[in-house]
Design a protein around this motif. Structure first.
Motif, PDB file in Angstrom:
ATOM      1  N   GLY A 237       0.813  -1.203   0.000  1.00  0.00           N
ATOM      2  CA  GLY A 237       0.000   0.000   0.000  1.00  0.00           C
ATOM      3  C   GLY A 237       0.845   1.249   0.000  1.00  0.00           C
ATOM      4  N   LEU A 238       0.252   2.334   0.467  1.00  0.00           N
ATOM      5  CA  LEU A 238       0.940   3.625   0.450  1.00  0.00           C
ATOM      6  C   LEU A 238       2.159   3.618   1.361  1.00  0.00           C
ATOM      7  CD1 LEU A 238      -2.211   5.937   0.574  1.00  0.00           C
ATOM      8  CD2 LEU A 238      -0.753   5.481  -1.405  1.00  0.00           C
ATOM      9  N   GLY A 239       2.083   2.901   2.474  1.00  0.00           N
ATOM     10  CA  GLY A 239       3.229   2.844   3.381  1.00  0.00           C
ATOM     11  C   GLY A 239       4.443   2.210   2.750  1.00  0.00           C
ATOM     12  N   GLU A 240       4.231   1.332   1.768  1.00  0.00           N
ATOM     13  CA  GLU A 240       5.341   0.678   1.085  1.00  0.00           C
ATOM     14  C   GLU A 240       6.211   1.695   0.346  1.00  0.00           C
ATOM     15  OE1 GLU A 240       5.828  -3.320  -1.689  1.00  0.00           O
ATOM     16  OE2 GLU A 240       4.101  -1.990  -1.983  1.00  0.00           O
ATOM     17  N   ASP A 241       5.583   2.694  -0.262  1.00  0.00           N
ATOM     18  CA  ASP A 241       6.342   3.730  -0.968  1.00  0.00           C
ATOM     19  C   ASP A 241       7.093   4.629   0.006  1.00  0.00           C
ATOM     20  OD1 ASP A 241       5.364   2.724  -3.323  1.00  0.00           O
ATOM     21  OD2 ASP A 241       4.878   4.699  -4.161  1.00  0.00           O
ATOM     22  N   VAL A 242       6.477   4.906   1.161  1.00  0.00           N
ATOM     23  CA  VAL A 242       7.177   5.703   2.174  1.00  0.00           C
ATOM     24  C   VAL A 242       8.409   4.956   2.666  1.00  0.00           C
ATOM     25  CG1 VAL A 242       6.995   6.771   4.452  1.00  0.00           C
ATOM     26  CG2 VAL A 242       5.055   6.840   2.891  1.00  0.00           C
ATOM     27  N   LEU A 243       8.244   3.659   2.917  1.00  0.00           N
ATOM     28  CA  LEU A 243       9.371   2.837   3.369  1.00  0.00           C
ATOM     29  C   LEU A 243      10.455   2.755   2.301  1.00  0.00           C
ATOM     30  CD1 LEU A 243      10.423   1.029   5.658  1.00  0.00           C
ATOM     31  CD2 LEU A 243       9.275  -0.897   4.536  1.00  0.00           C
ATOM     32  N   ALA A 244      10.045   2.620   1.017  1.00  0.00           N
ATOM     33  CA  ALA A 244      11.025   2.583  -0.068  1.00  0.00           C
ATOM     34  C   ALA A 244      11.761   3.915  -0.177  1.00  0.00           C
ATOM     35  CB  ALA A 244      10.319   2.259  -1.385  1.00  0.00           C
ATOM     36  N   GLY A 245      11.044   5.013   0.045  1.00  0.00           N
ATOM     37  CA  GLY A 245      11.696   6.319   0.020  1.00  0.00           C
ATOM     38  C   GLY A 245      12.724   6.470   1.126  1.00  0.00           C
ATOM     39  N   ILE A 246      12.428   5.889   2.305  1.00  0.00           N
ATOM     40  CA  ILE A 246      13.389   5.944   3.411  1.00  0.00           C
ATOM     41  C   ILE A 246      14.616   5.096   3.103  1.00  0.00           C
ATOM     42  CG2 ILE A 246      13.730   5.331   5.842  1.00  0.00           C
ATOM     43  CD1 ILE A 246      10.756   5.950   6.275  1.00  0.00           C
ATOM     44  N   ASN A 247      14.372   3.887   2.609  1.00  0.00           N
ATOM     45  CA  ASN A 247      15.481   2.964   2.350  1.00  0.00           C
ATOM     46  C   ASN A 247      16.397   3.460   1.232  1.00  0.00           C
ATOM     47  OD1 ASN A 247      14.572   1.184   4.313  1.00  0.00           O
ATOM     48  ND2 ASN A 247      13.309   0.021   2.884  1.00  0.00           N
ATOM     49  N   ASN A 248      15.815   4.096   0.225  1.00  0.00           N
ATOM     50  CA  ASN A 248      16.596   4.538  -0.942  1.00  0.00           C
ATOM     51  C   ASN A 248      16.947   6.022  -0.911  1.00  0.00           C
ATOM     52  OD1 ASN A 248      16.277   1.911  -2.000  1.00  0.00           O
ATOM     53  ND2 ASN A 248      14.304   2.469  -2.901  1.00  0.00           N
ATOM     54  N   LEU A 249      16.590   6.687   0.207  1.00  0.00           N
ATOM     55  CA  LEU A 249      16.804   8.138   0.322  1.00  0.00           C
ATOM     56  C   LEU A 249      16.164   8.884  -0.847  1.00  0.00           C
ATOM     57  CD1 LEU A 249      20.520   8.272   1.580  1.00  0.00           C
ATOM     58  CD2 LEU A 249      18.413   8.382   2.913  1.00  0.00           C
ATOM     59  N   ASP A 250      14.994   8.379  -1.265  1.00  0.00           N
ATOM     60  CA  ASP A 250      14.226   9.004  -2.340  1.00  0.00           C
ATOM     61  C   ASP A 250      13.194   9.932  -1.695  1.00  0.00           C
ATOM     62  OD1 ASP A 250      12.704   9.710  -4.518  1.00  0.00           O
ATOM     63  OD2 ASP A 250      12.674   7.702  -5.394  1.00  0.00           O
ATOM     64  N   GLY A 252      11.482  12.503  -2.808  1.00  0.00           N
ATOM     65  CA  GLY A 252      10.270  12.785  -3.572  1.00  0.00           C
ATOM     66  C   GLY A 252       9.252  11.670  -3.463  1.00  0.00           C
ATOM     67  N   LYS A 253       9.702  10.435  -3.619  1.00  0.00           N
ATOM     68  CA  LYS A 253       8.789   9.296  -3.557  1.00  0.00           C
ATOM     69  C   LYS A 253       8.152   9.172  -2.175  1.00  0.00           C
ATOM     70  CE  LYS A 253       8.561   4.389  -4.746  1.00  0.00           C
ATOM     71  NZ  LYS A 253       9.296   3.254  -5.324  1.00  0.00           N
ATOM     72  N   GLY A 254       8.982   9.297  -1.135  1.00  0.00           N
ATOM     73  CA  GLY A 254       8.456   9.199   0.217  1.00  0.00           C
ATOM     74  C   GLY A 254       7.498  10.325   0.550  1.00  0.00           C
ATOM     75  N   LEU A 255       7.829  11.543   0.106  1.00  0.00           N
ATOM     76  CA  LEU A 255       6.976  12.690   0.392  1.00  0.00           C
ATOM     77  C   LEU A 255       5.648  12.584  -0.336  1.00  0.00           C
ATOM     78  CD1 LEU A 255       6.864  15.401   1.882  1.00  0.00           C
ATOM     79  CD2 LEU A 255       7.826  16.481  -0.154  1.00  0.00           C
ATOM     80  N   GLN A 256       5.693  12.099  -1.567  1.00  0.00           N
ATOM     81  CA  GLN A 256       4.465  11.970  -2.354  1.00  0.00           C
ATOM     82  C   GLN A 256       3.530  10.938  -1.733  1.00  0.00           C
ATOM     83  OE1 GLN A 256       4.344  12.501  -6.872  1.00  0.00           O
ATOM     84  NE2 GLN A 256       4.353  10.284  -6.647  1.00  0.00           N
ATOM     85  N   ALA A 257       4.083   9.786  -1.329  1.00  0.00           N
ATOM     86  CA  ALA A 257       3.267   8.767  -0.678  1.00  0.00           C
ATOM     87  C   ALA A 257       2.771   9.255   0.686  1.00  0.00           C
ATOM     88  CB  ALA A 257       4.064   7.481  -0.516  1.00  0.00           C
ATOM     89  N   GLY A 258       3.619   9.996   1.397  1.00  0.00           N
ATOM     90  CA  GLY A 258       3.193  10.547   2.679  1.00  0.00           C
ATOM     91  C   GLY A 258       2.049  11.527   2.521  1.00  0.00           C
TER      92      GLY A 258
END
Length: 301
Positions: A237-250, A252-258
């Motif tokens: 779900g949406l939390g998966e993108d936030v977690l991926a943004g944290i792990n990859n220091l992305d 934009g991706k984390g902020l957008q999902a957040g």
């Protein structure tokens, strides 16, 4: 310095206890996990993901209008959800909504009876209060450990952890709402010959509805707060993108999902809060808004 401390540890006892539970009842927990997955999460997720976005947005718009009676508010909430689709996160939004729906449903099924029972027994209330305090204050990752041991990785342990986190406010506010029903209303019901069940369903629960709906609203908000943490144990779900943004220091991706999670929280909060108001309160709000649009005395229409 360390010589003054007695050796005191319960970690081995807890580990032995849970290992024994897993060995003896592991099949039962796996069967329960399959039941929740096959008869709860997967069907709801399939329906949501198979629903055309336009139909889903229309349903949300109708719900928002029925709850708020405001066309402008309904349109804004629909546009906010449409924005999540513009981010390319519509499919993950449906996955998150499915987990949120199942978690909230289980929390209501457990929380309402527990709150009603607490309101009827001071002994039970005093016994459950420390448990609810522990559930609210214990760090989430601590009770995730036994959940993972019993159910493994996946969506079901995420749902169970979310239910544990979201349950206490619903139980407390249900208990509070029923206890705050005026005694004269209860006496009036008893004077008309109401049984205990009739008194509960026809007097206490209707009068406690605002408090109960506030508890449901808080449970939903706390369940949404678990979205990112639940993604760490296999919930998509949406939390998966936030977690991926944290792990990859992305960022934009984390902020957008957040931002998508925040939008979903706003939409659900506004609709559930509006349904929490009594019908009389909603009609009064509609009349007040209508009165503001009427011309004052002496002004041209």
């Amino acid at each position: 310095m360390n010589g003054i401390f007695l050796r005191l540890s319960f970690e081995e006892w807890v580990n032995t206890l849970f290992s024994g539970v897993v060995q003896r009842f592991g099949d039962l927990f796996q069967a329960f996990s399959r039941f929740i997955l096959e008869w709860g999460l997967l069907p709801i997720e399939t329906v949501l993901r198979g629903t055309p976005p336009a139909v889903f947005l229309a349903i949300v718009g109708v719900l928002a209008w029925v709850a708020t009676r405001r066309l402008r508010t309904s349109a804004v909430l629909v546009l906010l959800l449409y924005l999540i689709g513009c981010f390319g996160l519509w499919d993950k939004l449906q996955q998150t909504v499915a987990i949120l729906f199942v978690s909230t449903f289980l929390a209501i099924c457990l929380g309402l009876p527990a709150g009603i029972a607490m309101s009827r027994s001071s002994l039970l209330r005093n016994s459950l209060a420390p448990v609810l305090d522990m559930m609210q204050t214990l760090p989430t990752f601590v009770y995730m450990i036994p959940v993972l041991m019993l159910f493994g990785l996946g969506k079901v342990p995420a749902v169970i952890a979310t239910v544990i986190y979201a349950l206490p406010p619903l139980v407390r506010l249900t208990d509070l709402g029923i206890r705050q029903v005026p005694p004269d209303m209860i006496e009036a019901g008893q004077s008309f010959g109401c049984s205990r069940l009739q008194l509960l369903f026809k007097v206490q629960l209707p009068l406690a509805r605002p408090s109960i709906m506030a508890g449901i609203n808080q449970a939903i908000m706390m369940a949404l707060g678990m979205v990112v943490i639940a993604s760490m144990i296999g919930a998509r779900g949406l939390g998966e993108d936030v977690l991926a943004g944290i792990n990859n220091l992305d960022i934009g991706k984390g902020l957008q999902a957040g931002l998508a999670i925040v939008i979903l929280a706003i939409v659900v909060d506004r609709i559930s809060q509006a349904f929490g108001r009594s019908r009389r309160e909603r009609l009064q709000l509609v009349r007040l808004r209508g009165a503001r649009t009427l011309p004052a005395v002496g002004e041209p229409a």
